[in-house]
Write a protein that holds these residues in place. Sequence first.
Motif, PDB file in Angstrom:
ATOM      1  N   LYS A  10       0.817  -1.217   0.000  1.00 50.68           N
ATOM      2  CA  LYS A  10       0.000   0.000   0.000  1.00 50.68           C
ATOM      3  C   LYS A  10       0.850   1.266   0.000  1.00 50.68           C
ATOM      4  CE  LYS A  10      -3.679  -2.352   2.493  1.00 50.68           C
ATOM      5  NZ  LYS A  10      -2.895  -3.575   2.795  1.00 50.68           N
ATOM      6  N   HIS A  12       0.752   1.907  -6.200  1.00 49.89           N
ATOM      7  CA  HIS A  12      -0.516   1.459  -5.607  1.00 49.89           C
ATOM      8  C   HIS A  12      -1.571   2.557  -5.734  1.00 49.89           C
ATOM      9  CE1 HIS A  12      -3.460   0.444  -2.499  1.00 49.89           C
ATOM     10  NE2 HIS A  12      -2.962  -0.778  -2.440  1.00 49.89           N
ATOM     11  N   HIS A  35       0.115  -6.655   1.207  1.00 52.45           N
ATOM     12  CA  HIS A  35      -0.062  -6.411  -0.226  1.00 52.45           C
ATOM     13  C   HIS A  35      -1.534  -6.314  -0.618  1.00 52.45           C
ATOM     14  CE1 HIS A  35       4.136  -7.719  -0.346  1.00 52.45           C
ATOM     15  NE2 HIS A  35       4.209  -7.157  -1.533  1.00 52.45           N
TER      16      HIS A  35
END
Lengths: 188, 188
Positions: free
Chosen positions: A52, A57, A131
Amino acid sequence: MMKSLGAKTLIYPAPVLVVGTYDKAGKPNVMTASWGGICCSQPPCVTVSLRKVTYSHANIVERGAFTISIPCEKYVRETDYFGLVTGRTTDKFAGAKLTPVKSKLVDAPYVKEFPLVLECKLVHVADLGLHTQFVGEVIDAKADESIIGEDGAIDIKRLKPLVFTPDTQDYYGIGTYKGKVFSAGKEI
Amino acid sequence: MMKSLGAKTLIYPAPVLVVGTYDKAGKPNVMTASWGGICCSQPPCVTVSLRKVTYSHANIVERGAFTISIPCEKYVRETDYFGLVTGRTTDKFAGAKLTPVKSKLVDAPYVKEFPLVLECKLVHVADLGLHTQFVGEVIDAKADESIIGEDGAIDIKRLKPLVFTPDTQDYYGIGTYKGKVFSAGKEI
């Protein structure tokens, strides 16, 4: 003799994927990831998992799209560099002297010099812990003519993709032919 | 010159994963799959996608567990055989003359003769279309001592895993060392 190694994600081979995204301001970014692969044939989907905290992301969430460029052995240094620095403070394309190409199909850039690219539209997101898993539908795959064999299919010996080894964290190349799928086992 | 190949899942390398499950009656089964990989570091998770029609798909849903055994080059015939026949009508372990081992940690068997195995508890399921994506938390990884290097980590040159090529559908081996992750790119 089997030895317990603990709860570790030891799948071999892991791929080396260069994920292309745009940030809010439209700056192209790339990062290298090895947690990913193919996940559905119809619709054709691939997955990549990112932490993150990564810049990529946020870009994927913002833009709903990404590309996956497959680097070849020749670009191992540039590929590793894409995983060493952050797009928050660095123009990675400029740093690596590689060229961003704007996809005409999805809202993301890919690496012009790499021989294979998948252009993906985000279709599924799963927060798995450290993740986040992104699933992208492949809108198109593009390959450099130099990696296409005489049968019209991608020749892995010409592509020369990189392999990532999860336990020792090295890059390897591809070796020799071992057999035909749905054929080698017919001898049994 | 980049050439469009259409909407195809062309990620290289793809792994060769042998998925172990029990059916309702407790019969051990295995199937070979290449749509999968690592998807989260913490908790440690891996993913494999299977078509709904497969026997293993029903087994994973029923038992909430699976193993992933990584075959080595030596077993390319047996590995391919596991993808050629169905567990509905075949005892694949007997057919391949390989040995099922009951995991002590999850409700699934693994292949005794293969050098690396991950024992996984099902934690997430996504219906993506033709394939269902299963995410398993790795409870333990076990490796044969013969594939562990002097540094205590898995040595890919000793493991000799297989690579699957999505476009031509061949098996390949692993090649030579190309560089160190988070190091090769420092030269840039």
